[in-house]
Each structure stands twice: as C-alpha cells, then as structure tokens.
Design a protein around this motif. Structure first.
Motif, PDB file in Angstrom:
ATOM      1  N   GLN A 137     -22.614 -34.167  -6.549  1.00  0.00           N
ATOM      2  CA  GLN A 137     -21.304 -34.900  -5.402  1.00  0.00           C
ATOM      3  C   GLN A 137     -22.151 -35.546  -4.056  1.00  0.00           C
ATOM      4  N   GLY A 138     -22.244 -36.907  -3.254  1.00  0.00           N
ATOM      5  CA  GLY A 138     -22.534 -36.879  -2.261  1.00  0.00           C
ATOM      6  C   GLY A 138     -24.017 -37.611  -2.614  1.00  0.00           C
ATOM      7  N   ASN A 139     -24.086 -38.433  -3.555  1.00  0.00           N
ATOM      8  CA  ASN A 139     -25.562 -38.602  -3.614  1.00  0.00           C
ATOM      9  C   ASN A 139     -24.349 -40.349  -3.482  1.00  0.00           C
ATOM     10  N   LEU A 140     -24.606 -41.607  -2.511  1.00  0.00           N
ATOM     11  CA  LEU A 140     -24.297 -42.900  -2.229  1.00  0.00           C
ATOM     12  C   LEU A 140     -24.438 -43.740  -3.098  1.00  0.00           C
ATOM     13  N   ASN A 141     -25.726 -43.606  -4.317  1.00  0.00           N
ATOM     14  CA  ASN A 141     -25.722 -44.648  -5.386  1.00  0.00           C
ATOM     15  C   ASN A 141     -25.011 -44.288  -6.213  1.00  0.00           C
ATOM     16  N   PRO A 142     -24.409 -45.237  -6.971  1.00  0.00           N
ATOM     17  CA  PRO A 142     -23.477 -45.464  -7.800  1.00  0.00           C
ATOM     18  C   PRO A 142     -24.243 -44.805  -9.144  1.00  0.00           C
ATOM     19  N   GLU A 143     -25.515 -44.665  -9.337  1.00  0.00           N
ATOM     20  CA  GLU A 143     -25.942 -45.174 -10.694  1.00  0.00           C
ATOM     21  C   GLU A 143     -27.831 -44.623 -10.580  1.00  0.00           C
ATOM     22  N   VAL A 144     -28.203 -43.774 -10.952  1.00  0.00           N
ATOM     23  CA  VAL A 144     -29.134 -43.739 -10.761  1.00  0.00           C
ATOM     24  C   VAL A 144     -30.533 -43.347 -11.704  1.00  0.00           C
ATOM     25  N   ARG A 145     -31.617 -42.524 -11.796  1.00  0.00           N
ATOM     26  CA  ARG A 145     -32.160 -43.083 -12.735  1.00  0.00           C
ATOM     27  C   ARG A 145     -33.167 -41.580 -13.263  1.00  0.00           C
ATOM     28  N   VAL A 169     -15.202 -11.130 -18.551  1.00  0.00           N
ATOM     29  CA  VAL A 169     -15.681 -11.163 -17.245  1.00  0.00           C
ATOM     30  C   VAL A 169     -16.466 -12.416 -16.853  1.00  0.00           C
ATOM     31  N   ALA A 170     -16.580 -13.017 -17.109  1.00  0.00           N
ATOM     32  CA  ALA A 170     -16.662 -14.930 -16.990  1.00  0.00           C
ATOM     33  C   ALA A 170     -15.714 -15.931 -16.845  1.00  0.00           C
ATOM     34  N   ASP A 171     -15.590 -16.904 -15.783  1.00  0.00           N
ATOM     35  CA  ASP A 171     -14.988 -17.953 -15.419  1.00  0.00           C
ATOM     36  C   ASP A 171     -15.936 -18.917 -15.512  1.00  0.00           C
ATOM     37  N   ILE A 172     -16.390 -20.054 -16.890  1.00  0.00           N
ATOM     38  CA  ILE A 172     -16.846 -20.752 -16.751  1.00  0.00           C
ATOM     39  C   ILE A 172     -16.387 -22.401 -16.806  1.00  0.00           C
ATOM     40  N   GLN A 173     -17.015 -22.770 -15.603  1.00  0.00           N
ATOM     41  CA  GLN A 173     -16.630 -24.496 -15.144  1.00  0.00           C
ATOM     42  C   GLN A 173     -17.728 -25.051 -14.793  1.00  0.00           C
ATOM     43  N   THR A 174     -18.189 -26.255 -16.258  1.00  0.00           N
ATOM     44  CA  THR A 174     -19.246 -27.435 -16.179  1.00  0.00           C
ATOM     45  C   THR A 174     -18.746 -28.516 -15.744  1.00  0.00           C
ATOM     46  N   GLN A 175     -19.507 -29.279 -15.686  1.00  0.00           N
ATOM     47  CA  GLN A 175     -19.627 -30.383 -14.269  1.00  0.00           C
ATOM     48  C   GLN A 175     -18.472 -31.270 -15.247  1.00  0.00           C
ATOM     49  N   ALA A 176     -18.262 -30.946 -16.446  1.00  0.00           N
ATOM     50  CA  ALA A 176     -17.447 -31.703 -17.164  1.00  0.00           C
ATOM     51  C   ALA A 176     -15.971 -31.406 -17.573  1.00  0.00           C
ATOM     52  N   MET A 177     -15.849 -29.855 -17.244  1.00  0.00           N
ATOM     53  CA  MET A 177     -14.904 -29.477 -16.947  1.00  0.00           C
ATOM     54  C   MET A 177     -13.624 -30.057 -15.755  1.00  0.00           C
ATOM     55  N   LEU A 178     -15.251 -29.873 -14.445  1.00  0.00           N
ATOM     56  CA  LEU A 178     -14.572 -30.044 -13.068  1.00  0.00           C
ATOM     57  C   LEU A 178     -14.447 -32.000 -12.795  1.00  0.00           C
ATOM     58  N   LYS A 179     -15.001 -32.347 -13.693  1.00  0.00           N
ATOM     59  CA  LYS A 179     -14.896 -33.905 -13.446  1.00  0.00           C
ATOM     60  C   LYS A 179     -15.385 -34.411 -12.417  1.00  0.00           C
ATOM     61  N   LEU A 180     -16.480 -33.938 -11.624  1.00  0.00           N
ATOM     62  CA  LEU A 180     -17.303 -34.047 -10.289  1.00  0.00           C
ATOM     63  C   LEU A 180     -17.499 -35.524 -10.246  1.00  0.00           C
ATOM     64  N   PRO A 181     -17.517 -36.109  -8.881  1.00  0.00           N
ATOM     65  CA  PRO A 181     -17.880 -37.771  -8.766  1.00  0.00           C
ATOM     66  C   PRO A 181     -19.718 -37.412  -7.899  1.00  0.00           C
ATOM     67  N   VAL A 182     -19.932 -37.524  -9.207  1.00  0.00           N
ATOM     68  CA  VAL A 182     -21.423 -37.635  -9.793  1.00  0.00           C
ATOM     69  C   VAL A 182     -21.476 -38.810  -9.639  1.00  0.00           C
ATOM     70  N   LEU A 205     -30.694 -40.411  -2.958  1.00  0.00           N
ATOM     71  CA  LEU A 205     -31.304 -40.085  -4.316  1.00  0.00           C
ATOM     72  C   LEU A 205     -31.300 -41.576  -5.291  1.00  0.00           C
ATOM     73  N   ILE A 206     -32.316 -42.362  -6.163  1.00  0.00           N
ATOM     74  CA  ILE A 206     -31.903 -42.983  -6.708  1.00  0.00           C
ATOM     75  C   ILE A 206     -32.949 -43.018  -8.124  1.00  0.00           C
ATOM     76  N   ALA A 207     -34.055 -42.043  -8.067  1.00  0.00           N
ATOM     77  CA  ALA A 207     -34.394 -41.604  -8.909  1.00  0.00           C
ATOM     78  C   ALA A 207     -35.110 -40.835  -8.725  1.00  0.00           C
ATOM     79  N   LEU A 208     -35.190 -39.882 -10.358  1.00  0.00           N
ATOM     80  CA  LEU A 208     -36.524 -38.461 -10.140  1.00  0.00           C
ATOM     81  C   LEU A 208     -36.722 -38.564 -11.346  1.00  0.00           C
TER      82      LEU A 208
END
Length: 684
Positions: free
Chosen positions: A373-381, A161-174, A348-351
């Motif tokens: 996805q959609g964060n304009l900063n290539p690296e965040v903290r 009953v579960a279709d699991i898709q993680t960020q690592a599997m999807l390789k999202l542009p984060v 967003l640059i920091a949390l």
C-alpha cells in the motif's frame, strides 16, 4: 539428554547474565511479539533426524522467548501472549508445531501431542519424490517431511489461536504486477560454469563415499560454492571472465533501462543480493561491479546506495526519506537488511532478485517491499534472474518444496485432508526451477505436473460429491415411506381426537375422571416424580381419545406420552398448570404438525428429484486429465531417470566408478541435455 543438560547449564550460567532485575520481577503481564517468525528455531526432541525438511537448529533467542511466554501464560491462566507475523511458517512445515508449542501448550498436552514425534505422526508424513541434485547435474529420489494429513483437524486446532488475514482476503490497494507474475530472466551457462558444476559433482561424490573429513569439505560448502558460481563466476575466482550474458550483466541492462525510462517520475528500484556484499575494494563484489558499470553509463553516484554502508537508525531513516523522494533511485541490499520493516514503496517501479534466498518467506519479504500500500505506480515489475544448469535450479526447487504447505495455511483452506500439492505461488517457483534446469522437457513437466495435480484434486472432489449425493438419494428414498406412514397415523389421530377445550376438559388418571386442570397437572407431576430414575414407562390413563402414560427419559427428565396411531410427546414442567398446558397443546396442535409433515414430504420429493438430476454426470475434465496423464508418462519415459538413479546408487567399486565417469563424460560432452532421466514417476 546430556546435551540438553549441558545446554540448560550454559543458558543459566551466572557470568553471562546482568545483575539487575529478572524478567519475572519486572511485573510484565502481557506480551506482544511482532515479527514472531524470528523466534521459530525452538529446540525440540525427535527421532526423525534422518529426514529432510525438519529444522535441526535451536536458537537461544527462541528458548528465551519460550521461557518468557510460559511465565506470562502462568500469570494469565494460559493467555496473555500475542504473536504477530506476516510469515508464520517461514521455512519448514514443522514450524506449525513450534507455534502451537508457544501458544497452545495445554491443548497439545490434552491431546497427547506435546512431543514432536506424536504430533508429526498425527499430522504429517514423509514424501519421497524427484529432486535435482544440489550440484545441479542430475536427478535423485529424496525423502522429506513435506506432506500434512488430517488437515481439517489441524487447522481447527490452529485456528483456536490464529486469526489469518492474507492480502487477497483484505483486498489491499497494492499495485498490479506486470504480466501477473515475476519476469524470469534466463542467463546461459558458460563453459567455465559447466566446469565448476562438474567439479562440484566430483566433490559431492567424494563426500557421499565418505572419502574426506566433513571438516575439510561438506555439502554446505559445495552448495555455497555452487550458489556463488551461479551468481557470478568471479565470486569463485576473480581471474574468471566477465561474460556479457551473465546474470549480473543481464540485471545491469534491466536496471539501467528502467532508470532511463523512469527519469521523469524519479522511479526507484531495489536490488536484492544475499551472496555478495560490498568489500571496499578488497575483493570482487557484485554490488561494486554493478555500481561501477552503472557509473560508466552515466548514473550519478548519489542515486545509488548500498544499505550496508548505512550503520545507524537515524541514517537509515534519512536514507529511506531520500528513496521516497526519488533522490536515491537504486538501492542495493540483502534480505536481512532490506526485508521486513522497510517502507520505501512510494516510487518503487522495479525489484530485482539477483539470487534465490533459502526461504519462501524471504521471497515474500523481498517482494512485499514493492507490492505494498502507498505505492504511487499502478503497475510494477519484479525480475528473477536465473542461470541455466546451475545451483539456481536447486535453490528455486527448494523454495517450491517449502512453499507447498505454507500457502495453504495462509489462505486458510481446510477442505482437503492432505496437503502436498503446489499452489499458484509455488508454481512460480516450479517454473523458475524448470527454466533454470535448461531442459525443455523439464519446463513442460512442471506445467503438466501442476495441471495434473489440479485436475486430480477436482476429480477427487467430483467422486466424493457423487458418492455423497448417492447416499443422500438413498436416505431420502428410505425416509419417504416412513414420513408418509407417520402422516397417515397423525391424520387417523386427528379424526379420532376428542374435543377437551374450555369447559369440556376431561382426563382419566388411575381410573378417576378429573375436570380440574390444576389437579390433573399435580397428579401428573407426582407420577413423574415417582418413576424418576427408573428408566420405565407407566400407563396413567386416557386423554382426548389417546392413551396417557409417563416415561422416565434417557436424559433423566420424565415426559408425558399420548399414544394413538402415532406417538405424541409433552413436557413435564415445574408447575402443574404448565404441565397440563403442554399435554393439551400436544393434542390441539395436530393440524400444524400434519401441515409440517406434508411440507417435509414435498421437500423430500423435490430434493430427491434434484439430487437424481445431479448424479451420474461424468467428470467435466476427464478427457483433458487423460491426455495430461498420457503426456506425463511420455515425459517420464523421455527423461528416463531410472538410469540416472542406478548411476547415483553405484558403490565405490570399479563398476560404480566407471558408471560415474560415463555420466560425467555425458555432462562434459553434451551439457545438461545429456542427462536423460525419469525418476519423477516412480512410486506414487
């Protein structure tokens, strides 16, 4: 049972319901539930109420959802319901059972696992291990429901009953995380905080001895007071000093530094704090303290907003637009108000985590605001602030324990039969816990334990592979003589085979020579019909130099056998000509069968040679594992938890009181390092 009866009557109380249409009358025939983890607190009955790690809450919202799900499933033959969530297991491993109750009720019933205790006995078991005490003053052995067994079978059920898709599997542009993991900012423990922690030790001891009514004081209050003191002393008492090195002031430096550094790009920051809220000047608030200090440093008031001050959906949409545009650059809020559903990631640059939430899912939801996805900063903290020798250690450890199983489910790993090891995500929590404890040995122990756990799994896999390889070699060695004998028999049959092709067709059936294929096939069909169901074999005659017989097979379909040195099989088909073609093919295809057999023998020999080269290799990391195990034992002896357990297990007699006083005096005199404890390695 009486409690459940009362609960059902309360839920069905007419005066609490509207007089309009019922859910069933609305005609809903499909249900799509977003953020389905909000319905995880579903009631269940268990005898394991003494174990930690099992949810004890039962929400009306979850029960209402269960009733609606059952109705929709009854309309759709068990289907018609879709749950969507990024954190299917938010707090406890028992939530897997809750999800299966919602979506796989009939499957659980078929397997006789519909009752929680049956399910838990099949897929889980309690684990006893070392934990920091909630007051942060020492160690204790504690049993909790934190291990899953028979994992492949459980995952096989869940994946129905579960279709699991993680960020690592999807390789999202984060965006990438600076340093590859959150930055730990460590605040020293002040003398005032040490006094508060010692008072919590005393309160916990009084509670453990049953010397106070739980209505007056209880461990939840002790825990809350400890968490508040770890965040800021002034939450315990406004008269206490504001230390320059406190968590809040360290966060202030980071927030202001990043605000100054990212002025040109209008970088934005999120500050999460669950334990303090804006009070409007009616008491101390971490939010207001931070804003006041930032104002003093020149940060415009318009660029700082408390999300608690925004009370309507329209106002929130406008606020989020301001954050995306960089006009509001510092947004303060709690996990509940700034977690799931808030999309302000563009700049967003920091949390900043000012405190540790209760659930790993809350950490994920918080950090999911910036790692998106959609964060304009290539690296965040991401910054996590911890106060040494405080409740922060216990909080991050709790997150570690709860995260052990969750990440395994999310990554879909089902090659292990047991799950209790800390994975990469949970190791971050372990590091935070160790740093917060203030004991350098505990810091080292977190690293050593994780590496021993990882290498131990690899060694187990190496042994299993070695055992499997030796079994395959043994099987191949047993197969070779059999294959070679069979080859020799077939070559003998080929040499003695008579040519029955074309007009040379002859077959003997019941002593009569027949040259018509149709008649011969019809006779074989009749013979097969006669012996059907008898489980017997009867000789029919001869064909092409082979003894011809018909046998009723185990599966109930008769077959034709041709016996020479080897045994050859042909099918009984629906027609006479089809049956006869099958018999002739069995004889005429001997060359192809012999070629395949030669290929099988060659491949078996090659495979055996390859396997023999692979077996007998030593475990690659054996030396490293031995060194780590030795170091693990040295740390265990240095921490010497046994004494601490004896002190904690003392009764309320004079001797027990003296033991507690001596331990408390150690804390007062030496701080955290006065606790030499070792309980990590008792038992397993």
């Amino acid at each position: 049972k009486k409690r459940l009866d009362t609960k059902l009557k309360e839920l069905m109380a007419l005066e609490r319901h509207d007089d309009g249409l019922t859910f069933e009358e609305l005609g809903v025939d499909r249900l799509y539930v977003d953020e389905a983890h909000h319905f995880k607190n579903l009631f269940y009955v268990t005898k394991m109420t003494h174990l930690s790690g099992l949810p004890q809450t039962a929400s009306q919202r979850a029960f209402d959802m269960l009733l609606k799900v059952r109705h929709i499933q009854s309309v759709n033959g068990g289907g018609g319901v879709v749950f969507a969530t990024g954190t299917p297991i938010a707090n406890s491993v028992a939530e897997m059972y809750t999800l299966q109750r919602y979506l796989q009720r009939e499957t659980l019933k078929e397997l006789r696992l519909e009752h929680f205790d049956s399910w838990a006995a099949t897929f889980g078991e309690p684990v006893t291990g070392m934990e920091l005490t909630p007051d942060g003053s020492g160690y204790r052995m504690h049993t909790r429901f934190a291990r899953f067994i028979n994992v492949p079978e459980l995952m096989q059920q869940f994946r129905q009953v579960a279709d699991i898709q993680t960020q690592a599997m999807l390789k999202l542009p984060v965006p990438a995380l600076q340093g590859g993991k959150p930055t730990i900012v460590k605040a020293p423990c002040s003398p005032e905080l040490k006094e508060i922690v010692q008072s919590l030790v005393a309160r916990a001891e009084v509670l453990r001895n049953g010397a106070i009514d739980p209505k007056e004081d209880n461990m939840l209050l002790v825990t809350t007071d400890g968490r508040k003191a770890a965040l800021d002393l002034r939450l315990s008492s406004p008269e206490l000093p504001d230390h320059p090195t406190s968590k809040v002031n360290l966060a202030l430096e980071q927030i202001y530094s990043i605000w100054t550094e990212t002025t040109e790009g209008r970088g934005t920051q999120l500050v999460f704090c669950d334990l303090s809220t804006p009070t409007g000047g009616k008491g101390f608030s971490v939010y207001e303290d931070l804003r006041f200090k930032l104002l003093e440093r020149g940060v415009p008031e318009a660029e700082m907003v408390f999300i608690q001050d925004v009370d309507s959906d329209a106002a929130k949409i406008e606020l989020f637009r301001q954050v995306k545009a960089g006009r509001v650059r510092i947004l303060f809020g709690s996990t509940q108000k700034m977690g799931a559903g808030m999309n302000v990631q563009e700049r967003l640059i920091a949390l900043h985590h000012l405190d540790a939430p209760w659930r790993p899912a809350d950490v994920e939801q918080r950090e999911g605001r910036i790692l998106r996805q959609g964060n304009l900063n290539p690296e965040v903290r991401i910054y996590r602030y911890v106060t040494e020798q405080s409740f922060d250690a216990f909080m991050w450890q709790t997150l570690e324990t709860k995260a052990k199983f969750i990440a395994q489910v999310m990554t879909g790993e089902n090659n292990l039969r047991r799950i209790e090891d800390i994975d990469g995500a949970a190791l971050t929590y372990a590091e935070v816990k160790a740093i917060a404890s203030g004991n350098p040995l505990v810091v080292e122990k977190a690293t050593v334990d994780a590496e021993v756990s990882r290498l131990g799994r690899l060694e187990s896999q190496h042994r299993a592979t070695e055992f499997r390889t030796r079994g395959q070699i043994r099987q191949s060695m047993e197969d070779l003589p059999r294959l070679e004998r069979h080859l020799a028999d077939m070559q003998s049959d080929l040499a003695s085979r008579q040519d029955t092709s074309g007009d040379r067709f002859r077959i003997e059936i019941a002593g009569e020579i027949i040259s018509d294929r149709g008649i011969a096939g019809e006779l074989l069909l009749r013979w097969a019909e006669r012996i059907k169901g008898s489980r017997q074999e009867e000789r029919v005659g001869q064909f092409a130099g082979f003894v011809l017989s018909v046998r009723d097979s185990f599966m109930g379909d008769p077959e034709v056998l041709l016996r020479g040195a080897a045994l050859h099989q042909a099918r009984i088909t629906d027609t006479a000509m089809g049956t006869m073609r099958s018999v002739e093919y069995a004889v005429q295809s001997l060359e192809d069968v012999i070629a395949r057999q030669l290929s099988n023998i060659r491949q078996t020999k090659e495979r055996t040679e390859d396997l023999q080269q692979q077996t007998g290799r030593p475990f690659e990391y054996a030396e490293r594992l031995g060194e780590l195990l030795q170091r693990q034992q040295e740390i265990a002896e240095a921490l010497d938890v046994t004494r601490n357990q004896a002190n904690q297990g003392a009764d309320s007699s004079t001797a027990g009181a003296d033991a507690f006083q001596s331990v408390s005096s150690l804390v007062a005199r030496d701080g955290w390092d006065g606790w030499d404890t070792n309980e990590w390695f008792t038992g397993e």
